[in-house]
Write a protein that holds these residues in place. Structure first.
Motif, PDB file in Angstrom:
ATOM      1  N   TRP A   1       0.804  -1.221   0.000  1.00 42.09           N
ATOM      2  CA  TRP A   1       0.000   0.000   0.000  1.00 42.09           C
ATOM      3  C   TRP A   1       0.837   1.271   0.000  1.00 42.09           C
ATOM      4  N   PHE A   2       1.854   1.330   0.827  1.00 43.50           N
ATOM      5  CA  PHE A   2       2.611   2.578   0.935  1.00 43.50           C
ATOM      6  C   PHE A   2       3.733   2.708  -0.092  1.00 43.50           C
ATOM      7  N   VAL A   3       4.380   1.626  -0.428  1.00 38.49           N
ATOM      8  CA  VAL A   3       5.576   1.722  -1.258  1.00 38.49           C
ATOM      9  C   VAL A   3       5.256   1.435  -2.719  1.00 38.49           C
TER      10      VAL A   3
ATOM     11  N   GLY B   1       7.460   3.427  -5.106  1.00 40.62           N
ATOM     12  CA  GLY B   1       8.715   3.153  -4.420  1.00 40.62           C
ATOM     13  C   GLY B   1       9.221   1.754  -4.726  1.00 40.62           C
ATOM     14  N   ALA B   2      10.455   1.506  -4.337  1.00 38.45           N
ATOM     15  CA  ALA B   2      11.080   0.200  -4.553  1.00 38.45           C
ATOM     16  C   ALA B   2      10.753  -0.732  -3.384  1.00 38.45           C
ATOM     17  N   VAL B   3      10.182  -1.873  -3.710  1.00 36.30           N
ATOM     18  CA  VAL B   3       9.853  -2.898  -2.724  1.00 36.30           C
ATOM     19  C   VAL B   3      10.942  -3.956  -2.769  1.00 36.30           C
ATOM     20  N   GLU B   4      11.396  -4.395  -1.615  1.00 32.13           N
ATOM     21  CA  GLU B   4      12.408  -5.444  -1.605  1.00 32.13           C
ATOM     22  C   GLU B   4      11.831  -6.706  -2.239  1.00 32.13           C
TER      23      GLU B   4
ATOM     24  N   ALA C   1      -1.171  13.211  -2.467  1.00 32.86           N
ATOM     25  CA  ALA C   1      -0.483  12.437  -3.515  1.00 32.86           C
ATOM     26  C   ALA C   1      -1.332  11.229  -3.886  1.00 32.86           C
ATOM     27  N   LEU C   2      -1.373  10.946  -5.190  1.00 30.97           N
ATOM     28  CA  LEU C   2      -2.129   9.796  -5.672  1.00 30.97           C
ATOM     29  C   LEU C   2      -1.184   8.694  -6.110  1.00 30.97           C
ATOM     30  N   GLY C   3      -1.585   7.473  -5.810  1.00 31.00           N
ATOM     31  CA  GLY C   3      -0.862   6.297  -6.251  1.00 31.00           C
ATOM     32  C   GLY C   3      -1.860   5.289  -6.764  1.00 31.00           C
ATOM     33  N   ARG C   4      -1.335   4.323  -7.489  1.00 31.52           N
ATOM     34  CA  ARG C   4      -2.235   3.316  -8.051  1.00 31.52           C
ATOM     35  C   ARG C   4      -1.742   1.917  -7.702  1.00 31.52           C
ATOM     36  N   PRO C   5      -2.470   1.225  -6.849  1.00 31.71           N
ATOM     37  CA  PRO C   5      -2.098  -0.153  -6.528  1.00 31.71           C
ATOM     38  C   PRO C   5      -2.218  -1.034  -7.765  1.00 31.71           C
ATOM     39  N   SER C   6      -1.308  -1.954  -7.928  1.00 27.63           N
ATOM     40  CA  SER C   6      -1.333  -2.835  -9.105  1.00 27.63           C
ATOM     41  C   SER C   6      -2.527  -3.779  -9.088  1.00 27.63           C
ATOM     42  N   TRP C   7      -3.134  -3.969  -7.940  1.00 24.07           N
ATOM     43  CA  TRP C   7      -4.224  -4.918  -7.800  1.00 24.07           C
ATOM     44  C   TRP C   7      -5.601  -4.248  -7.818  1.00 24.07           C
ATOM     45  N   ARG C   8      -5.643  -2.930  -8.106  1.00 26.28           N
ATOM     46  CA  ARG C   8      -6.918  -2.203  -8.142  1.00 26.28           C
ATOM     47  C   ARG C   8      -7.020  -1.376  -9.419  1.00 26.28           C
ATOM     48  N   ASP C   9      -8.246  -1.025  -9.764  1.00 27.96           N
ATOM     49  CA  ASP C   9      -8.486  -0.228 -10.965  1.00 27.96           C
ATOM     50  C   ASP C   9      -8.633   1.251 -10.683  1.00 27.96           C
ATOM     51  N   GLU C  10      -8.295   1.685  -9.483  1.00 36.41           N
ATOM     52  CA  GLU C  10      -8.464   3.098  -9.153  1.00 36.41           C
ATOM     53  C   GLU C  10      -7.279   3.590  -8.336  1.00 36.41           C
TER      54      GLU C  10
ATOM     55  N   TRP D   1      -5.932   8.547   2.136  1.00 33.93           N
ATOM     56  CA  TRP D   1      -6.785   7.358   2.149  1.00 33.93           C
ATOM     57  C   TRP D   1      -5.980   6.146   2.589  1.00 33.93           C
ATOM     58  N   THR D   2      -4.755   6.025   2.092  1.00 33.04           N
ATOM     59  CA  THR D   2      -3.908   4.878   2.419  1.00 33.04           C
ATOM     60  C   THR D   2      -3.541   4.865   3.896  1.00 33.04           C
TER      61      THR D   2
END
Length: 169
Positions: free
Chosen positions: A64-66, A71-74, A119-128, A134-135
């Motif tokens: 959710w945050f990275v 951001g880079a996830v390990e 700031a807006l981000g887009r999770p790879s598992w969601r369409d919005e 919100w996060t």
């Protein structure tokens, strides 16, 4: 009765982050004083364990945050989309899982510090897209929910309850 002014963005972020940290700290406190067998012991018919919940929370902090905000996830050694983040493999030590949670928190905290609440981000598992605000609310709720699960599991193991460390006497 007077109305206080609305919190400014930096104060709001501080409030949200403080709330999240309170629940994060409760998660870690639920592990204190237990041995490896107790941390890994399935306590529900679905197999929920204290250590599995910590692994899951680390995974979702990264997601959710990275990942959501670029951001880079390990590299993960498990597949969170197959619910492998809820289970502890025999070769996964307690120290490894707790350190993973610490790294996920630190990575999330860097994103929180660097981004405005809008700031807006887009999770790879969601369409919005989602905002950082919100996060923060979502992850506070998620962490509190699982801290509550951990409170029940801990009570079943040794009777300890509560949402924070008792004050030293």
């Amino acid at each position: 009765m007077t109305n206080s002014p609305a919190a400014g963005p930096s104060e709001e972020k501080h409030i949200l982050r403080t709330s999240l940290d309170r629940h994060r700290d409760a998660v870690l406190w639920k592990l204190d004083g237990l041995d490896d067998e107790q941390l890994r012991r399935p306590m529900t018919p679905s197999g929920t364990t204290l250590l599995g919940l910590v692994k899951h929370l680390a995974s979702v902090e990264y997601g959710w945050f990275v990942e959501t905000f670029g951001g880079a996830v390990e590299p993960l050694w498990f597949d969170p989309y197959a619910s492998e983040d809820m289970w502890i493999a025999p070769d996964e030590s307690t120290d490894r899982i707790v350190a993973f949670y610490g790294r996920a928190r630190a990575a999330a905290d860097r994103m929180i510090a660097d981004l405005p609440l809008e700031a807006l981000g887009r999770p790879s598992w969601r369409d919005e897209s989602v905002s950082l605000r919100w996060t923060l609310v979502h992850m506070t709720t998620e962490t509190a929910r699982h801290a509550g699960h951990m409170d029940i599991l801990r009570e079943l193991i040794d009777g300890a309850t509560g949402d924070h460390r008792p004050a030293a006497r």
